[in-house]
Write a protein that holds these residues in place. Structure first.
Motif, PDB file in Angstrom:
ATOM      1  N   MET A 152      83.178  31.067  63.328  1.00 56.67           N
ATOM      2  CA  MET A 152      82.342  32.131  63.545  1.00 56.67           C
ATOM      3  C   MET A 152      81.811  32.113  65.202  1.00 56.67           C
ATOM      4  O   MET A 152      81.697  33.185  65.821  1.00 56.67           O
ATOM      5  N   GLY A 169      82.467  35.129  67.789  1.00 58.07           N
ATOM      6  CA  GLY A 169      81.651  35.654  68.294  1.00 58.07           C
ATOM      7  C   GLY A 169      81.640  35.921  69.869  1.00 58.07           C
ATOM      8  O   GLY A 169      81.550  36.833  70.429  1.00 58.07           O
ATOM      9  N   VAL A 219      76.648  36.985  65.529  1.00 64.59           N
ATOM     10  CA  VAL A 219      77.745  35.872  64.856  1.00 64.59           C
ATOM     11  C   VAL A 219      77.572  34.597  65.416  1.00 64.59           C
ATOM     12  O   VAL A 219      77.505  33.503  64.844  1.00 64.59           O
ATOM     13  N   LEU A 270      77.829  38.715  58.224  1.00 65.62           N
ATOM     14  CA  LEU A 270      78.081  39.168  59.463  1.00 65.62           C
ATOM     15  C   LEU A 270      79.381  39.139  59.567  1.00 65.62           C
ATOM     16  O   LEU A 270      79.992  39.841  60.475  1.00 65.62           O
ATOM     17  N   ALA A 271      80.032  38.206  58.844  1.00 62.41           N
ATOM     18  CA  ALA A 271      81.721  38.309  59.251  1.00 62.41           C
ATOM     19  C   ALA A 271      82.105  39.392  58.352  1.00 62.41           C
ATOM     20  O   ALA A 271      83.143  39.946  58.963  1.00 62.41           O
ATOM     21  N   SER A 324      81.669  42.250  61.105  1.00 55.03           N
ATOM     22  CA  SER A 324      82.608  42.043  61.872  1.00 55.03           C
ATOM     23  C   SER A 324      83.887  42.315  61.682  1.00 55.03           C
ATOM     24  O   SER A 324      84.889  42.985  62.644  1.00 55.03           O
ATOM     25  N   ASP A 363      87.639  36.334  60.568  1.00 55.29           N
ATOM     26  CA  ASP A 363      86.485  36.450  59.657  1.00 55.29           C
ATOM     27  C   ASP A 363      86.932  36.388  58.216  1.00 55.29           C
ATOM     28  O   ASP A 363      86.200  36.100  57.572  1.00 55.29           O
TER      29      ASP A 363
END
Length: 142
Positions: A30, A34, A77, A98-99, A102, A124
């Motif tokens: 992650m 990010g 992230v 969040l993944a 993304s 992700d």
């Protein structure tokens, strides 16, 4: 070792080192994803001429606004990835959400930078898998 000690250890840690290693893997991935999203965002905000647009693509968006979306999502992230090292359940849930966001953002990013977007979609997907596998099961009552 007494039976009470074994019983307490079974209740506190369902997955042990195996589950925590998947969580650490997800946290590192992650943070990597990010940082890559932040680079995407900065490059889209700074220079719109770097990217070549595909014609007649179903999703047509302003590149600068996508840059800001990737920049802010990348920061979130990274923060969620750092929070995963605490081992908290809320960090896992936030990490999966969040993944997923993304993945969607990188899918929409495909016409601008396809190879980069596909790599980050795969990262992700591994993060979501690692976070879901690492969740320990409730112990059975005997």
């Amino acid at each position: 070792m007494t039976t009470t000690g074994m019983h307490q250890r079974r209740e506190t840690g369902g997955g042990g080192a195996w589950a925590s290693s998947w969580t650490a893997f997800a946290a590192v991935m992650m943070i990597f994803g990010g940082v890559m999203a932040i680079f995407e965002g900065i490059s889209a905000i700074a220079e719109d001429d770097v990217f070549v647009l595909t014609r007649n693509y179903a999703y047509n968006f302003n590149l600068t606004s996508w840059g800001w979306i990737h920049l802010s999502l990348g920061v979130l992230v990274i923060l969620a990835g750092a929070a995963l090292f605490t081992g908290a359940m809320w960090a896992r849930v936030v990490g999966v959400v969040l993944a997923g966001l993304s993945m969607i953002a990188n899918f929409m990013w495909l016409p601008y930078y396809p190879v980069w977007a596909i790599v980050l979609i795969a990262v992700d997907a591994f993060v979501i898998w690692a976070l879901c596998v690492g969740i320990s099961r409730q112990p059975r009552t005997e």
